[in-house]
Enzyme design. Structure first.
Site, mmCIF file in Angstrom:
data_model
loop_
_atom_site.group_PDB
_atom_site.id
_atom_site.type_symbol
_atom_site.label_atom_id
_atom_site.label_comp_id
_atom_site.label_asym_id
_atom_site.label_seq_id
_atom_site.Cartn_x
_atom_site.Cartn_y
_atom_site.Cartn_z
ATOM 1 N N HIS B 86 0.829 -1.207 0.000
ATOM 2 C CA HIS B 86 0.000 0.000 0.000
ATOM 3 C C HIS B 86 0.865 1.259 0.000
ATOM 4 O O HIS B 86 1.949 1.281 0.566
ATOM 5 C CB HIS B 86 -0.915 0.013 1.243
ATOM 6 N N HIS B 151 -4.458 -8.951 5.099
ATOM 7 C CA HIS B 151 -4.750 -7.514 5.054
ATOM 8 C C HIS B 151 -5.532 -7.275 3.753
ATOM 9 O O HIS B 151 -5.842 -8.231 3.042
ATOM 10 C CB HIS B 151 -3.408 -6.753 5.090
ATOM 11 N N ASP B 205 -0.495 -2.703 14.869
ATOM 12 C CA ASP B 205 -1.415 -1.854 14.082
ATOM 13 C C ASP B 205 -2.628 -1.414 14.911
ATOM 14 O O ASP B 205 -3.411 -2.225 15.371
ATOM 15 C CB ASP B 205 -1.866 -2.698 12.880
ATOM 16 N N SER B 243 -5.376 -1.657 -5.499
ATOM 17 C CA SER B 243 -4.498 -2.681 -4.920
ATOM 18 C C SER B 243 -5.299 -3.813 -4.288
ATOM 19 O O SER B 243 -4.725 -4.780 -3.796
ATOM 20 C CB SER B 243 -3.621 -2.048 -3.843
ATOM 21 N N VAL B 374 -15.179 -4.962 3.902
ATOM 22 C CA VAL B 374 -14.758 -5.137 5.293
ATOM 23 C C VAL B 374 -13.383 -4.510 5.428
ATOM 24 O O VAL B 374 -12.623 -4.440 4.462
ATOM 25 C CB VAL B 374 -14.705 -6.626 5.722
ATOM 26 N N HIS B 377 -8.047 -4.010 8.686
ATOM 27 C CA HIS B 377 -7.312 -3.846 9.950
ATOM 28 C C HIS B 377 -8.031 -4.563 11.090
ATOM 29 O O HIS B 377 -9.249 -4.464 11.230
ATOM 30 C CB HIS B 377 -7.189 -2.358 10.289
#
Lengths: 561, 561
Positions: B86, B151, B205, B243, B374, B377
């Site tokens: 990302h 992720h 995170d 992405s 969704v 994270h």
């Protein structure tokens, strides 16, 4: 469903017996609600509010409806009906009254008290204020009947407008809390009676038409607020709207319940709650309120502060507390309660305020993590109740963006309103109710009128476009002096720049090129000013674009000496 | 919990055997993630991303971490570990490589393919790319072990960094989908093994730390997307991140299932999906993809378009469709699916896009009205799993704003990490892991570095302040010509203004006053340039403020001839 097209032209002359409806704001946007009704040459206006600017309208304070459509007909206005006291319904009244001072204002007791206070701030003395409750009043050819509705401010009204063209029911903003904290129910029985009589056109609040189901009762908020205050370690700072009397009442009740004193912080909060108390809409236990100046005299765990700033407004108390730019220093153990909705467009500001407060150690309670606010607008389930009880022949969604109006139109269709009797209109679209049918017949201008400082309408979309360019790219000005006697170059070029992010020394690189271009264009020594401007703009613009890939505003200034 | 104070000074020299950690981005903000680890004079960097600007950073394209802290130590960098592909994790790599071309880049196969494509666009040929999977690699004194995590992009990694100072586990961005669509689970077993060995510091995170419970499995999205496509009347236009390979896979599968062709619209979407397909991350059924140029050859009900613009980016295809400024004309019966999160800060833009699409008659499906996205994270429930399985001695929340880091710190405390072993650090705060304890020891500069056009760092906070004033208020420039030989006024004043919203004719009112002020200040005929500037600024500024209650930028320009 019919909806307007850009090719709509000016409306035709009205047929005899027709009712004409033109919204100058509130359709296709949330704010500056204003609907103009015309019958037999006379006008009735419902609401006259402001819209708050978006980020692409920099520097603007407020946006008004464009009064151009009625400017030459101000004397035809019988009255302005104000459905409730929110800014997006009453905020433009002072600007309308500047154009004709003695327009009668009609509304509930609280609404008129709030508009009166606002007019006083604008140094305007209204000529005629007419308090109404649930009864009929005649304004020229318009017979108006008022119905109680509940909303996020007390004393809101819907209005039914009777003319020979038929009955129009305009809901204003409303919801249908079945257990309202002040016991004042939305008058569903009245609407049913009207429905039995025959509603020819329903104009209904679309804000929450996309939200399925029902809005929670205001009553369910009270125990949550009570619990927040009960468990708070130190101070509780509540931010809410300065007009949300019921929410402030809940906070005061909870503070009183837990033996805390309350300080009201901020001019509008103090003013509005004073009005609400004087008129009996707010019950303040004796001794509860203290002056913010005396905060130091009480322990933190004995205090509740109520302020504005729940939308992250940069100058409001809460933002300043978050930035440590306020005498009240938020600290570890403090609880901040955002007891309000998050108005779309304010997400970033509110997020910044929350982060600021959290950084200093405060616990922040908001609608994202606790049930501390409910919307004041009916959700889809409630809207269906209204549609079914009024059974309108024609339907026109109002007060909403396109997404809300479309969703509301679908609900109307589901309850059986024929699709070709549903009119989705934008601001300025002219709808005639004639012979039992509401139809789009044309459009009139209904653009934004910007308030910036003391001026109304001076800042145009053209100036805003300049601001956007200046704000994103800055400018480069190139000053050239011309001898007015000979028409020859006498000085410059000199380059100045602000906000461009280009180091001034870099201009040394382009100056010779500008000079050369100027000489080429004044081979005989005589300067063609227009040509000079073009050459400068092109030469400098191309250089900046090639060198930096940026597009600042290029401003050639030719000055004659 | 310890957290930084503004009074933090420069850090002391490192104790022998200590590991130093400095985040140059990502702590106190969502974006430009970059953590610098130092041991024994050598550096390891985890991620090097960009931050996207907010409205108060007008004209800015990207925000980079400030490399100043490492600028004189570029040769000490052993490697840059990229946890996933990302932009907020890899976007600043080209700018770092401009400073030292041969820094080794380490990451998974997809991550490195994406960064390679990005570097090619920047015309940078990387010297060393090292593909890793779930194994150990040594970079100088840093022994790194990589763990699969899931992720919203395939092939993401967490990294454990072993030095004699202890074991640090850095999660990167992650969640714990227990039924991931590609079957690649977050390596909870690996984390447990590491936990048994002893994690000295967990950096995890924080993005969704405020969200209770668990993020829904990616798998539950597929049937919703399938249903949207099945029931769509005409075209389906899906907007997602360029992405999000898994989401695009789901859309392609559903399109294929219902016999629709797929067109990819937009450069980044085409490029990334090409990479993903070539590397085997995206399975494209043969014959599914068509060229957007050939859309006309297929009936609307046989088409799915996949494009970017889900965040309301003004230049992206979707915004242009909403504004009827794109060859693809959205019309009644079309369905638009926003299969993405709504990144904070983009609410207004996305709302405008939805209203534009709805206005043209499209049905818009988004996460607000259907389960079509969704988060990537981990929510609080998942974060607790990680904390409990790794049982770190010290904890440092990363990747989040203050509200997220505080919430994450609370979760850590609930699982038993002692409060004084929890470190909340902002960007630039220096944390040393020494003798089993992580402690704040100082701070280094970690301000914003702005990319605007081709320049990096030229646009400063000072220029941005100018832009904000220019953008909100416009400017008024007053040009005065002075004879350089005599020092006397030779021309002007002339007033120019842009974006001020003041009609140029109004300047006639102030010109005499400026002239008088200038004469007063040059009684002997000789001009003091600084004094002239002050007088002009004051005279004009006061007039604008009194007359209009506005504060445009006042720019006196004195030019000598």
């Amino acid at each position: 469903m019919s909806h307007p097209h850009p090719e709509l032209g000016p409306p035709p002359a009205m047929a005899e017996g027709a009712l004409r409806i033109v919204a100058l704001g509130g359709l296709g946007e949330i704010g500056r609600n204003m609907a103009v009704f015309e019958y037999d040459g006379r006008l009735l206006i419902v609401d006259c509010g402001v819209l708050f600017p978006e980020p692409d309208q920099p520097g603007i304070d407020l946006i008004l409806p464009d009064f151009e459509y009625i400017r030459n007909r101000l004397d035809d206005i019988e009255a302005v009906v104000l459905t409730h006291g929110h800014e997006d319904h009453i905020g433009a009244v002072p600007y309308l009254l500047r154009e004709r001072r003695n327009i009668p204002l009609v509304g509930s007791k609280l609404t008129l008290a709030l508009i009166e206070a606002k007019l006083t701030e604008h140094r305007i003395q209204p000529t005629k204020l007419e308090v109404v409750e649930g009864e009929r009043h005649r304004f020229g050819p318009f017979e108006c009947e008022f119905f109680a509705v509940n909303h996020s401010i007390p004393d809101a009204l819907a209005v039914a407008i009777r003319t020979p063209a038929g009955i129009v029911l305009h809901t204003g903003d409303f919801r249908m809390d079945q257990l309202p904290s002040d016991g004042r129910l939305t008058d569903l029985g009245g609407f049913a009676r009207l429905g039995a009589e025959g509603v020819d056109l329903l104009m209904s609040d679309s804000t929450n038409a996309e939200v399925p189901g029902f809005v929670t009762s205001e009553r369910e908020i009270a125990p949550v607020i009570d619990e927040v205050i009960r468990t708070a370690e130190k101070r509780v700072i509540v931010a809410s709207f300065a007009s949300h009397v019921h929410r402030v009442q809940q906070v005061m009740d909870a503070a009183d319940h837990h033996g805390r004193k309350v300080a009201l912080v901020g001019r509008s909060m103090v003013r509005n709650m004073g009005i609400a108390r004087d008129l009996g809409y707010l019950r303040v236990p004796p001794g509860l309120i203290i002056d913010p100046k005396d905060l130091e005299a009480y322990p933190p765990e004995g205090l509740v502060l109520i302020c504005t700033g729940s939308q992250g407004e940069p100058m409001a108390a809460l933002s300043r507390m978050a930035n440590r730019d306020h005498p009240i220093r938020v600290a570890e153990g403090d609880t901040v309660l955002l007891a309000s909705s998050l108005v779309p467009g304010n997400e970033t500001s509110v997020n910044n305020v929350i982060n600021g407060l959290v950084r200093w150690g405060a616990r922040v309670v908001h609608k994202g993590n606790a049930k501390v606010h409910v919307s004041g607008h009916a959700a889809a389930g409630e809207l269906l109740y209204l549609l079914n009880v009024t059974r309108p022949s024609n339907f026109m969604p109002v007060h909403g963006e396109w997404r809300h109006m479309r969703a509301h139109a679908k609900l109307a269709a589901l309850t059986g309103v024929p699709e070709d009797h549903i009119v989705i209109a934008e601001d300025g679209v002219v709808v005639d109710l004639f012979d039992g049918r509401a139809k789009v017949v044309g459009a009139v201008p209904a653009g934004y009128v910007y308030v910036d400082g003391t001026s109304v309408g001076d800042v145009t979309d053209f100036a805003l476009k300049d601001r956007r360019i200046l704000g994103e790219e800055g400018f480069i000005s190139v000053v050239i002096v011309v001898d007015s006697a000979t028409g020859k170059l006498a000085g410059g070029p000199e380059i100045h720049a602000r906000g461009s992010g280009i180091d001034p020394s870099m201009f040394d690189a382009i100056l010779p090129e500008v000079e050369r271009a100027l000489q080429d264009n004044a081979a005989d020594g005589v300067v063609d000013v227009q040509q000079v401007r073009r050459v400068v703009r092109r030469t400098v613009g191309r250089w900046v674009s090639d060198t930096y890939r940026r597009r600042p505003m290029i401003i050639p200034v030719v000055i004659e000496v």
